[in-house]
Design a protein around this motif. Structure first.
Motif, PDB file in Angstrom:
ATOM      1  N   GLY A 198       0.795  -1.218   0.000  1.00  0.00           N
ATOM      2  CA  GLY A 198       0.000   0.000   0.000  1.00  0.00           C
ATOM      3  C   GLY A 198       0.827   1.267   0.000  1.00  0.00           C
ATOM      4  O   GLY A 198       0.297   2.367  -0.194  1.00  0.00           O
ATOM      5  N   SER A 199       2.137   1.141   0.239  1.00  0.00           N
ATOM      6  CA  SER A 199       3.001   2.321   0.251  1.00  0.00           C
ATOM      7  C   SER A 199       4.409   1.897  -0.168  1.00  0.00           C
ATOM      8  O   SER A 199       4.751   0.711  -0.081  1.00  0.00           O
ATOM      9  CB  SER A 199       3.039   2.947   1.654  1.00  0.00           C
ATOM     10  OG  SER A 199       3.499   1.988   2.579  1.00  0.00           O
ATOM     11  N   PRO A 200       5.249   2.856  -0.599  1.00  0.00           N
ATOM     12  CA  PRO A 200       6.598   2.485  -1.035  1.00  0.00           C
ATOM     13  C   PRO A 200       7.502   2.173   0.153  1.00  0.00           C
ATOM     14  O   PRO A 200       7.157   2.448   1.293  1.00  0.00           O
ATOM     15  CB  PRO A 200       7.074   3.728  -1.791  1.00  0.00           C
ATOM     16  CG  PRO A 200       6.278   4.851  -1.221  1.00  0.00           C
ATOM     17  CD  PRO A 200       4.965   4.285  -0.807  1.00  0.00           C
ATOM     18  N   GLY A 201       8.648   1.607  -0.142  1.00  0.00           N
ATOM     19  CA  GLY A 201       9.621   1.334   0.912  1.00  0.00           C
ATOM     20  C   GLY A 201      10.269  -0.021   0.808  1.00  0.00           C
ATOM     21  O   GLY A 201      11.455  -0.172   1.080  1.00  0.00           O
ATOM     22  N   GLY A 202       9.472  -1.022   0.450  1.00  0.00           N
ATOM     23  CA  GLY A 202      10.038  -2.358   0.278  1.00  0.00           C
ATOM     24  C   GLY A 202      10.593  -2.926   1.563  1.00  0.00           C
ATOM     25  O   GLY A 202      10.073  -2.670   2.661  1.00  0.00           O
ATOM     26  N   ALA A 203      11.686  -3.672   1.425  1.00  0.00           N
ATOM     27  CA  ALA A 203      12.228  -4.441   2.553  1.00  0.00           C
ATOM     28  C   ALA A 203      13.493  -3.825   3.132  1.00  0.00           C
ATOM     29  O   ALA A 203      14.145  -4.443   3.971  1.00  0.00           O
ATOM     30  CB  ALA A 203      12.500  -5.875   2.108  1.00  0.00           C
ATOM     31  N   ALA A 204      13.858  -2.610   2.694  1.00  0.00           N
ATOM     32  CA  ALA A 204      15.126  -2.034   3.159  1.00  0.00           C
ATOM     33  C   ALA A 204      15.167  -1.925   4.681  1.00  0.00           C
ATOM     34  O   ALA A 204      16.194  -2.154   5.307  1.00  0.00           O
ATOM     35  CB  ALA A 204      15.340  -0.664   2.524  1.00  0.00           C
ATOM     36  N   GLY A 205      14.033  -1.586   5.282  1.00  0.00           N
ATOM     37  CA  GLY A 205      13.987  -1.440   6.731  1.00  0.00           C
ATOM     38  C   GLY A 205      14.289  -2.732   7.457  1.00  0.00           C
ATOM     39  O   GLY A 205      14.799  -2.717   8.577  1.00  0.00           O
ATOM     40  N   PHE A 206      13.962  -3.848   6.849  1.00  0.00           N
ATOM     41  CA  PHE A 206      14.257  -5.143   7.484  1.00  0.00           C
ATOM     42  C   PHE A 206      15.760  -5.377   7.541  1.00  0.00           C
ATOM     43  O   PHE A 206      16.286  -5.867   8.533  1.00  0.00           O
ATOM     44  CB  PHE A 206      13.573  -6.266   6.698  1.00  0.00           C
ATOM     45  CG  PHE A 206      13.957  -7.649   7.165  1.00  0.00           C
ATOM     46  CD1 PHE A 206      13.382  -8.202   8.300  1.00  0.00           C
ATOM     47  CD2 PHE A 206      14.915  -8.389   6.482  1.00  0.00           C
ATOM     48  CE1 PHE A 206      13.742  -9.460   8.746  1.00  0.00           C
ATOM     49  CE2 PHE A 206      15.289  -9.647   6.924  1.00  0.00           C
ATOM     50  CZ  PHE A 206      14.706 -10.190   8.065  1.00  0.00           C
ATOM     51  N   PHE A 207      16.436  -5.031   6.461  1.00  0.00           N
ATOM     52  CA  PHE A 207      17.869  -5.327   6.382  1.00  0.00           C
ATOM     53  C   PHE A 207      18.712  -4.306   7.143  1.00  0.00           C
ATOM     54  O   PHE A 207      19.861  -4.572   7.484  1.00  0.00           O
ATOM     55  CB  PHE A 207      18.311  -5.391   4.914  1.00  0.00           C
ATOM     56  CG  PHE A 207      17.701  -6.561   4.191  1.00  0.00           C
ATOM     57  CD1 PHE A 207      18.189  -7.833   4.393  1.00  0.00           C
ATOM     58  CD2 PHE A 207      16.622  -6.400   3.343  1.00  0.00           C
ATOM     59  CE1 PHE A 207      17.624  -8.924   3.754  1.00  0.00           C
ATOM     60  CE2 PHE A 207      16.054  -7.479   2.702  1.00  0.00           C
ATOM     61  CZ  PHE A 207      16.555  -8.741   2.904  1.00  0.00           C
TER      62      PHE A 207
END
Lengths: 352, 664
Positions: B180-189
């Motif tokens: 529903g919004s941008p961002g992807g998985a970068a925060g996980f890594f």
């Protein structure tokens, strides 16, 4: 020179190149290298090998019948269950193919084949012919047996490691990772080999590129025969024991899915489970082609689904051991048939 | 309710939901509660529905990559939607699609009574005999066509960087994002030292979409096909408070696939039991919707990112019982942090079995095994409420392969990496094999600049040196002792391929080769690491068998039939040339009855018609003027035209005569 000189280098993948290489080595005592991919059980096969072709010339159909029996006998020596009999349905919808199919049916019947007309209520305008007891190679069974057969007498080389040079003087240079190979003859034994290695201009002059695709379809409405050739849809399909259908498609790549969906879906759509697109070649006069491209580089094309069954003929041709009847048949079907082309012309131009 | 506290740290309260706007909707008749910003899936998970149903004897977890399709019971007829992308909307009544076996007492008064006594059902009750059907939109026609200079699929950092490069070059770019919004998985890594924090980086990249050109961001949309300069996407939107969906086709000469990487499923019995969750999925549930199943958790991992997840879980008040690492004596700053807060750590172990303890409860019994080949030692089972089972990372190449790209097996990374180069398409970020956030950003920019014909700096994927952090291990595959009946799946998706199928052999070939349904990249990667697929074949298998399961319908396609005006006299087809000598003649053949000979009927001068080689000619067209008989091409013609000849048709040899020679 890291390898001994070869009498013949066969380039290509699948049953025909393998059988030709093995026959040259075992039946004709030649030193043979086979350049091509090893069989993988996971790969969608680019052929549905069946000993039938929509040919109208009696000499071609009689030759195919003889070669079918010879190849079947050879494969019986590999093991059991590699060859089976199945019914094959041929469907024509356009006027020219309806006429061609009719010529084929009458000629096949005259030669003793069981070729009967049938109907499909969903295709009232179409003409259908069912061939009974057509010989087909069982995919997944033949290939491992063939791989084992090739372990004796045939040197295997990876296609990725081989660079072929056809010199203007007719000599052949074959560079591999291990060094230069010398060979007296080269056979370009499938469309991919011709496209990769044939001299510039040869394909443009002698052959017509045809987009091809192989599909695996999860399940479909029941087919009226194990194998079905929809001539005007460019579809050759075979039902497997698991209910899945293997489809080979030729022609317009953008309509492939619509052609398959329209042909196979019944009350509900069918679902693709695998797909690969590749380039194929058709001869310009619809007749098979076998002969010298330049010097001692030979090529074979236009054999369609029956290709593997021509292996004994091809091996004898390369070994200089063709029978008089075969030599006569081949004389009209070399790449340089030129003005003789019309005498060999046949119908199965761009079928899978 | 499986919802984290509103003040949970690290954004674990859920950045997509508005807790000030509660809502209620129905799913299969059951009232579920959620918040504005929830998806149907997140609200279902938050309502403790953790199972999609059963596949044979195995209960299958409800998760982002495996959830039934849903349809609203009112409104647009036949609207089919994905649970993970459909918003939970107040008052809407949804049903899940597919075979379902609801208990008798699931709704109404009886259901309420049952729920009060036994607790509400935690399953959607579906029964899976095999892979569920492909989403119907995969075969649908586009309803909206957009034009753009470029399309970027995926709005993670790589996709945003690619889009930013296009905008900076004055181009119109359309970005398609599943979430529903941008961002992807970068925060996980997370980031390595001195790198900008992911949230700040994403915010900066979003701002970068404003420039000389223009960016259109389409969220809650799944791009499912890239073909011939067109990208097709299925988009879910809200109209008048109700969900709706359409197919958007974007025509663009450049496509960047920033589709990320998905987490491999470690292969062990019970690996899809409800309560077993991937690390990335667990993080996404928490950070987007504040959803977390249970209060205590076990972590099984081959990489260090899961330690960071466990730290955040502990900060959110969850009990981290143990972290089990398949690597032997791994080290990382996050491992040190976990040690510092007293989390029990074990290394050199992999999950060996996960079993539900009680039906209809989020309770698991997990056994671990020593991760050394040939050693069959297992630990005592540990009871938990959630097992975070993490595998390796597999670049999501599905669209790349469908667009004509290739793949190859990388033995070191135990993953399929991209190969080949389809025209006008480029990969970026984790899909291109990048592992660091900085490399993902740089690769996104480089991919777009390359498609625009501009030069870009070489992408450098700087990883943390191994003396500071143990490199990621490969996705674990447990040994399966005989007698262990729980299914071990190869992937989390809908293909439902089990290790039993991959391991079964017929004539020395894995039964997976005979599988007649679509495989996923996860299936192929797992089967390759298990030895069922030869590494040299893995790329080919992925290219050929990991196509999206497109449904092929009857479109009414028919061959194009050209019907030119017939010539005055029919011309023999080319394949008859030379067949009856150099100078054949056209003859009208007459017959005493009204029959019309078919093309191909052979003509003989004598009554012996057994040998086709003796045929004097062949019928090739109807007789002129609609007469009976036919028109033949003949090599030999009887001296007397009224002499009897024989034509072989389906009934046998028929007496006939040459009525007329048309020309030589």
């Amino acid at each position: 020179m890291s390898e001994p000189p070869f009498d013949c280098v066969v380039i290509g993948s699948g049953p025909l190149p393998g059988l030709v290489a093995g026959l040259l080595a075992r039946s004709h005592g030649k030193r043979v290298a086979l350049v091509g991919a090893h069989w993988s059980p996971f790969q969608l096969q680019r052929q549905i090998p069946v000993a039938a072709a929509l040919q109208t010339r009696p000499e071609s159909l009689k030759l195919l019948a003889r070669l079918r029996d010879e190849t079947t006998k050879l494969l019986a020596s590999f093991g059991k269950g590699l060859v089976e009999r199945a019914d094959m349905l041929l469907v024509a919808e356009a006027p020219e193919s309806i006429v061609a199919l009719s010529h084929f049916r009458h000629m096949a019947r005259a030669l003793g084949w069981s070729a009967e007309t049938t109907v499909d209520r969903q295709l009232p305008e179409a003409r259908l012919v069912k061939l009974r007891d057509v010989t087909r190679l069982v995919d997944g069974r033949l290939e491992p047996a063939l791989e084992a057969w090739l372990e004796t007498g045939v040197t295997r080389l990876s296609a990725r490691e081989v660079k072929l040079t056809l010199r203007r003087d007719g000599s052949i240079g074959i560079a591999t990772a291990a060094g230069e190979i010398s060979a007296t003859q080269v056979l370009l034994a499938d469309d991919a080999a011709i496209l990769a290695h044939a001299p510039a201009g040869f394909v443009e002059r002698q052959l017509t590129p045809v987009p091809m695709a192989a599909f695996l379809i999860e399940d479909s409405r029941p087919l009226d025969a194990t194998i079905a050739l929809y001539i005007d849809r460019g579809l050759l399909m075979a039902r497997s024991a698991h209910g899945a259908v293997r489809v080979l498609a030729s022609g317009d790549p953008l309509s492939v899915e619509a052609r398959i969906g329209t042909t196979l879906s019944g009350d509900k759509p069918v679902r693709g489970a695998g797909e690969v697109r590749f380039a194929g070649l058709a001869t310009q006069d619809g007749a098979p082609m076998l002969g010298a491209v330049r010097g001692e580089v030979h090529a074979i094309a236009g054999l369609g689904a029956a290709a593997p069954f021509y292996a004994p003929l091809v091996a004898r041709y390369l070994a200089g051991a063709s029978t008089p009847a075969e030599a006569e048949w081949l004389a009209l079907r070399g790449p340089a048939r030129g003005n003789q082309r019309s005498l060999a012309a046949d119908y199965a131009a761009a079928l899978p | 309710m499986s919802r984290l506290a509103a003040d949970a740290p690290h954004g674990w309260a859920g950045n997509a939901i508005d807790r000030g706007k509660p809502l209620r909707f129905r799913l299969n008749g059951r009232v579920l509660e959620g918040f504005a910003g929830d998806t149907v899936l997140s609200a279902a998970l938050a309502s403790d529905i953790i199972a999609a149903g059963r596949h044979g004897d195995a209960a299958l977890a409800l998760e982002e990559r495996f959830a039934p399709l849903i349809s609203p019971t009112r409104g647009k007829t036949g609207l089919v939607l994905p649970m993970a992308r459909t918003p939970a909307l107040d008052g809407v009544d949804y049903v899940t699609l597919g075979e379902r076996r609801d208990p008798i007492a699931s709704t109404g008064l009886l259901g309420a009574l049952r729920n009060r006594v036994l607790g509400p059902y935690r399953t959607l009750n579906h029964r899976y005999g095999g892979p569920p059907p492909a989403p119907p939109w995969h075969g649908a026609q586009a309803e909206t066509v957009l034009e753009a200079d470029a399309v970027v699929i995926g709005a993670g950092v790589a996709g945003l960087a690619a889009a930013g490069a296009a905008v900076a070059a004055g181009k119109h770019v359309v970005v398609i994002e599943k979430a529903g919004s941008p961002g992807g998985a970068a925060g996980f890594f997370g980031t390595v030292e001195n790198e900008e924090a992911p949230a700040a980086q994403i915010a900066r990249l979003v701002v970068g979409l404003e420039g000389k050109g223009r960016a259109t961001l389409i969220t809650s949309a799944e791009a499912y096909r890239v073909l011939g300069g067109m990208v097709f996407a299925h988009r879910v939107t809200v109209s008048d408070g109700r969900p709706t969906a359409d197919i958007v086709a974007i025509r663009a000469p450049r496509v960047v696939l920033a589709t990320g990487a998905f987490e491999r499923l470690p292969v062990f019995p019970g690996n899809r039991t409800p309560g077993v969750v991937g690390a990335l999925a667990a993080w996404q549930r928490a950070t987007r919707h504040g959803v977390w199943i249970g209060n205590k958790l076990l972590v099984a991992t081959p990489h260090s990112h899961s330690y960071r997840l466990a730290l955040h879980a502990a900060d959110a008040g969850l009990a981290v019982q143990r972290i089990v690492d398949s690597r032997v004596n791994p080290h990382s700053r996050f491992i040190d942090f976990c040690k510092a807060i007293g989390v029990t750590l074990a290394s050199g172990q992999i999950p060996a079995l996960a079993e539900p303890i009680r039906r209809n409860e989020a309770s698991l019994k997990v056994t671990f095994a020593v991760a050394i080949e040939g050693v069959a030692q297992e630990t005592e089972p540990v009871e938990t409420e959630m097992l975070i089972a993490s595998g390796g990372w597999q670049p999501d190449l599905a669209l790349w392969l469908a667009a004509g790209g290739g793949a190859r097996w990388d033995g070191e990374r135990q993953a399929l990496l991209a190969d080949g180069q389809p025209e006008a398409i480029a990969l970026a970020g984790a899909a291109a094999g990048c592992r660091s956030t900085a490399a993902a950003v740089a690769s996104g920019r480089a991919a777009m600049l390359g498609l625009l014909g501009k030069s870009a700096p070489v992408v450098s994927d700087a990883l943390i040196p191994s003396e500071f952090e143990t490199p990621d291990g490969s996705s674990p595959n447990a040994r399966i002792p005989s007698g262990r009946v729980a299914s071990a799946y190869l992937d989390r998706g809908p293909t439902l391929v089990t290790r039993r199928i991959a391991a079964a052999s017929r004539h020395g070939v894995s039964q997976l080769a005979a599988q007649t349904s679509v495989l996923s990249l996860g299936d192929v990667a797992a089967a390759t690491s298990l030895g069922a697929i030869a590494p040299d074949d893995a790329g080919m298998v992925a290219s050929e068998r990991c196509v999206p399961g497109v449904e092929l319908a009857d479109t009414g396609w028919r061959p194009t039939v050209a019907r030119p005006a017939p010539p005055a006299i029919a011309v023999p087809p080319p394949y008859l040339a030379g067949r009856f000598g150099p100078k054949p003649q056209l003859c009208v053949i007459a017959v005493s009855d009204s029959r019309h000979f078919e093309p191909g009927c052979l003509v003989f001068l004598g009554s012996d018609t057994r040998n086709a080689d003796e045929a004097a000619g062949v019928i090739f067209a109807p007789a002129p003027g609609g007469r009976s008989g036919g028109l033949a091409l003949m090599g030999k013609v009887p001296e007397r035209l009224d002499a009897t000849i024989y034509v072989v048709d389906s009934s046998g040899a028929v007496m006939a005569r040459v009525l007329e020679r048309l020309r030589a």
